[in-house]
Design an enzyme around this catalytic site. Structure first.
Site, PDB file in Angstrom:
ATOM      1  N   LYS A 186      -5.808 -15.265   2.207  1.00 45.07           N
ATOM      2  CA  LYS A 186      -5.823 -14.657   0.881  1.00 45.07           C
ATOM      3  C   LYS A 186      -6.855 -15.319  -0.031  1.00 45.07           C
ATOM      4  O   LYS A 186      -7.534 -14.644  -0.812  1.00 45.07           O
ATOM      5  CB  LYS A 186      -4.427 -14.724   0.258  1.00 45.07           C
ATOM      6  CG  LYS A 186      -3.375 -13.905   1.005  1.00 45.07           C
ATOM      7  CD  LYS A 186      -3.787 -12.460   1.156  1.00 45.07           C
ATOM      8  CE  LYS A 186      -2.771 -11.642   1.924  1.00 45.07           C
ATOM      9  NZ  LYS A 186      -3.227 -10.245   2.153  1.00 45.07           N
TER      10      LYS A 186
ATOM     11  N   LYS B 138       5.879   7.574   8.273  1.00 44.05           N
ATOM     12  CA  LYS B 138       6.324   8.216   7.022  1.00 44.05           C
ATOM     13  C   LYS B 138       5.152   8.859   6.296  1.00 44.05           C
ATOM     14  O   LYS B 138       5.261   9.971   5.765  1.00 44.05           O
ATOM     15  CB  LYS B 138       7.001   7.191   6.118  1.00 44.05           C
ATOM     16  CG  LYS B 138       8.388   6.763   6.574  1.00 44.05           C
ATOM     17  CD  LYS B 138       9.045   5.869   5.528  1.00 44.05           C
ATOM     18  CE  LYS B 138      10.474   5.527   5.931  1.00 44.05           C
ATOM     19  NZ  LYS B 138      11.176   4.747   4.886  1.00 44.05           N
TER      20      LYS B 138
ATOM     21  N   GLY C  55       0.808  -1.212   0.000  1.00 48.56           N
ATOM     22  CA  GLY C  55       0.000   0.000   0.000  1.00 48.56           C
ATOM     23  C   GLY C  55       0.840   1.260   0.000  1.00 48.56           C
ATOM     24  O   GLY C  55       0.533   2.239  -0.703  1.00 48.56           O
TER      25      GLY C  55
END
Length: 303
Positions: free
Chosen positions: A164, A49, A20
């Site tokens: 997943k 960040k 992402g």
């Protein structure tokens, strides 16, 4: 290439995941406005960040979301044209996380269905959603039509693969039911800058069963910048549809296996007997196919 016109705003959820974060950076570089939806997982290096970037980047807005809180997702999607759904758990995977990721995926797709401005979802999945079956060693081609067997994953406690597979299947089922335009990207093991620092536990979760993946020709890795470019490519190209396997290198020789160990060091230590001299020459048959992505990339300029 049939390309979308630049959109006013894209949402990356969860922007603080390794993939992402790189999608967010690439979108900003290409001139998109970005809403960085960040799950409340405890402050990470990447989250810090992103919050620092918000102070200097006028096209970036940060939202705190809980993927189990449907309303918080809706707020982050307001007036966005696309969603990049990246639900990797920074703490890795266990049986509980499987259910949480599936519920999160369903909530994101449903929120998109109820947001009129959304044109497309790009769902970030994994090769582990396609490679794990009882007959893994006999399949000639493992491609976008392949799915991991849920019972096999549960039996072998392959929690990353189970999460997943179930979350992607649930997302596809709901997207088709709600007539939401969705494309999925299924990357191999993701490597890149500071991956052992920023993404250690998801990396190790992916690698559970690595020896079997290697011996059956389905262990592959991919650079995170290429993965981010592919996510944006399948969004911008209106002809993109379905699933896309995404990898740079299949690991089917001892030399390639040792390269991967070196890339992931010190997360994975180099076996002592290989530190000075590589041994062995067996080559395992490659079973993975990514022809679909190659055709998409070749249709326009390279990613």
């Amino acid at each position: 290439m049939n390309q979308e016109k630049p959109t006013s705003c894209c949402c990356v959820l969860d922007a603080s995941t390794y993939v992402g974060f790189w999608i967010l950076k690439k979108l900003l570089t290409r001139g998109y406005s970005v809403r960085a939806a960040i799950r409340k997982n405890g402050e990470s290096i990447l989250e810090e960040k992103i919050r620092n970037m918000q102070a200097t980047e006028e096209r970036l807005v940060v939202y705190d979301v809980d993927v189990l809180d449907y309303q918080s997702i809706l707020v982050s999607l307001n007036n966005c044209n696309a969603v990049f759904c990246c639900l990797d758990n920074p703490e890795g995977y266990d049986e509980l996380e499987v259910d949480l990721e599936v519920r999160g995926a369903i909530n994101v797709v449903e929120a998109c269905a109820r947001t009129e401005s959304i044109d497309k979802i790009v769902f970030s999945s994994s090769l582990t959603a396609a490679i794990w079956t009882d007959n893994i060693g006999t399949q000639k081609d493992v491609d976008e039509k392949s799915w991991s067997d849920l019972d096999f994953c549960l039996k072998k406690k392959l929690w990353h693969a189970l999460a997943k597979t179930q979350s992607e299947k649930a997302a596809w089922a709901l997207a088709m039911d709600r007539m939401v335009n969705m494309v999925s990207v299924n990357p191999g093991l993701i490597v890149g800058p500071s991956v052992t620092q920023h993404n250690p536990r998801p990396t190790m979760s992916f690698l559970k069963g690595a020896a079997q993946m290697y011996e059956n020709g389905v262990l592959a890795y991919v650079d995170v910048e290429f993965v981010a470019d592919v996510h944006i490519r399948v969004f911008e190209d209106t002809s993109a549809c379905g699933r896309y396997f995404c990898f740079n290198q299949i690991v089917n020789t001892e030399e390639e296996a040792l390269k991967l160990v070196e890339i992931l060091s010190p997360l994975i230590p180099m076996p002592p007997r290989y530190e000075k001299e590589m041994q062995g020459s067996e080559v395992y048959e490659e079973r993975l196919r990514n022809n679909k992505l190659n055709k998409l990339v070749e249709a326009g300029s390279a990613c």
